[in-house]
Design an enzyme around this catalytic site. Structure first.
Site, mmCIF file in Angstrom:
data_model
loop_
_atom_site.group_PDB
_atom_site.id
_atom_site.type_symbol
_atom_site.label_atom_id
_atom_site.label_comp_id
_atom_site.label_asym_id
_atom_site.label_seq_id
_atom_site.Cartn_x
_atom_site.Cartn_y
_atom_site.Cartn_z
ATOM 1 N N ASP A 75 35.053 -12.527 57.356
ATOM 2 C CA ASP A 75 34.798 -13.932 57.718
ATOM 3 C C ASP A 75 35.267 -14.328 59.112
ATOM 4 O O ASP A 75 34.969 -15.443 59.563
ATOM 5 C CB ASP A 75 35.413 -14.903 56.710
ATOM 6 C CG ASP A 75 34.821 -14.764 55.315
ATOM 7 O OD1 ASP A 75 33.802 -14.059 55.158
ATOM 8 O OD2 ASP A 75 35.385 -15.343 54.366
ATOM 9 N N ASP A 124 39.539 -15.907 44.092
ATOM 10 C CA ASP A 124 39.102 -16.339 45.423
ATOM 11 C C ASP A 124 40.002 -17.435 45.987
ATOM 12 O O ASP A 124 39.926 -17.744 47.173
ATOM 13 C CB ASP A 124 37.667 -16.878 45.360
ATOM 14 C CG ASP A 124 36.660 -15.780 45.081
ATOM 15 O OD1 ASP A 124 36.782 -14.692 45.648
ATOM 16 O OD2 ASP A 124 35.734 -16.031 44.273
ATOM 17 N N ASP A 163 40.980 -17.749 58.219
ATOM 18 C CA ASP A 163 40.370 -18.707 57.289
ATOM 19 C C ASP A 163 40.594 -20.166 57.688
ATOM 20 O O ASP A 163 40.292 -21.074 56.912
ATOM 21 C CB ASP A 163 40.859 -18.468 55.857
ATOM 22 C CG ASP A 163 39.908 -19.043 54.808
ATOM 23 O OD1 ASP A 163 38.693 -19.113 55.093
ATOM 24 O OD2 ASP A 163 40.367 -19.416 53.717
#
Length: 326
Positions: free
Chosen positions: A152, A299, A114
């Site tokens: 991701d 989240d 991330d």
């Protein structure tokens, strides 16, 4: 954010690519060529899901009770070290095998995860990560399972420099190759969602990350776009990859995405859970519409002091379920 410096990245890349070359499956068919490995199996209801844990803490929580009854994935992250992850995976998979149900796992521990965002973290380096993945495979132990690989990490690789990006592709190739050695494991390399990368660019990255060694890719993980939109996009990408299959995360897409706004992906209000997970889908190459993100989990802080990423968020859980029931 922990990124590999120049020389160390190249050394790690060489080590990982050597491992991949020596362990590439020799079967003539691709994992994508076999019949849908998720069809015909009941999906496993995780007895330790975040919703179930919330229900244990508060037996009167109706949202937790409802969500705990739905099959959803279990995430394995760098919070569980290599010395413990094999046993943790084995406990989860053995529980599903005892019920003749299919478990869905998510591996989420890649270095530089991330890129410093709300879900930042990951293991220290490529070698540590490769060892961790091998323990995950040992924990699965040849049982039937579906694994979603690193949400991701591929679509979000633009935050990395050229050397670190190449190293990430190599790490992902190692993961899908290693886990794909067991043909009872259906491996789906995460591909972001329909509004992140164009289909051509996504197909290029999936190819660089070893998609040919996996069943296919996953879409919409932890996001809110409709299943129909993701299927349309998924079929475009599949055609570019010779018919690769995919799964869609429908855990929170019952009403589609929030209106355009800053951080409209981060604990948005007014969203709803999607349909109960199923391997009966409306698109040719969509193996299943699953609950991959655990509904009710935050989240992230979202810049407004929400619970940090991965923690139970009672208000969000109640909202998702309440809007789905209207």
């Amino acid at each position: 954010m922990r990124l590999l410096p120049g020389l160390a990245a190249w050394v790690a890349l060489i080590l990982v690519m050597t491992t991949v070359t020596s362990s590439t499956p020799t079967a003539e068919s691709s994992p994508a060529d076999v019949p849908n490995p998720l069809a015909g199996w009941p999906l496993y209801v995780d007895p330790a899901s975040p919703a179930h844990q919330a229900l244990v803490a508060d037996p009167a929580d109706p949202a937790a009770a409802a969500l705990a009854a739905v099959p959803q994935a279990r995430w394995f992250t760098d919070a569980t070290p290599a010395s413990e992850v094999r046993e943790a995976v084995a406990d989860y998979v053995d529980g599903s095998a005892g019920l003749s149900a299919l478990p869905v796992l998510v591996v989420y521990a890649i270095p530089g995860r991330d890129c410093g965002g709300f879900s930042s973290g990951g293991l220290a380096d490529a070698a540590t990560y490769a060892g961790w993945i091998r323990q995950v495979r040992a924990g699965i132990g040849g049982h039937r399972a579906a694994v979603v690989v690193e949400p991701d990490a591929l679509a979000g690789a633009d935050c990395l420099g050229p050397v670190a990006r190449t190293a990430r592709y190599a790490m992902l190739t190692d993961v899908v190759t290693r886990l794909g050695l067991d043909r009872t494991t259906a491996v789906y390399l995460d591909a972001g969602h329909s509004r992140w990368l164009g289909a051509v660019e996504l197909a290029r990255r999936l190819d660089l990350a070893g998609i040919r060694h996996s069943r296919g890719f996953s879409l919409n993980v932890s996001n809110y776009f409709t299943t129909a939109e993701e299927q349309s996009y998924g079929e475009q990408v599949s055609a570019l990859l010779g018919g690769a299959h995919y799964v869609v995360d429908a855990s929170r897409n019952g009403l589609g995405p929030a209106p355009d706004a800053p951080l409209n992906w981060c604990n948005p209000q007014g969203r709803a859970t999607g349909p109960v997970p199923s391997a009966t889908t409306a698109a040719v190459h969509d193996d299943a519409d699953l609950w991959i993100k655990n509904p009710g989990q935050s989240d992230g802080d979202c810049g407004r002091s929400d619970p940090r990423s991965g923690l139970w968020f009672p208000t969000q859980a109640a909202g998702l379920l309440g809007h789905a029931q209207r």
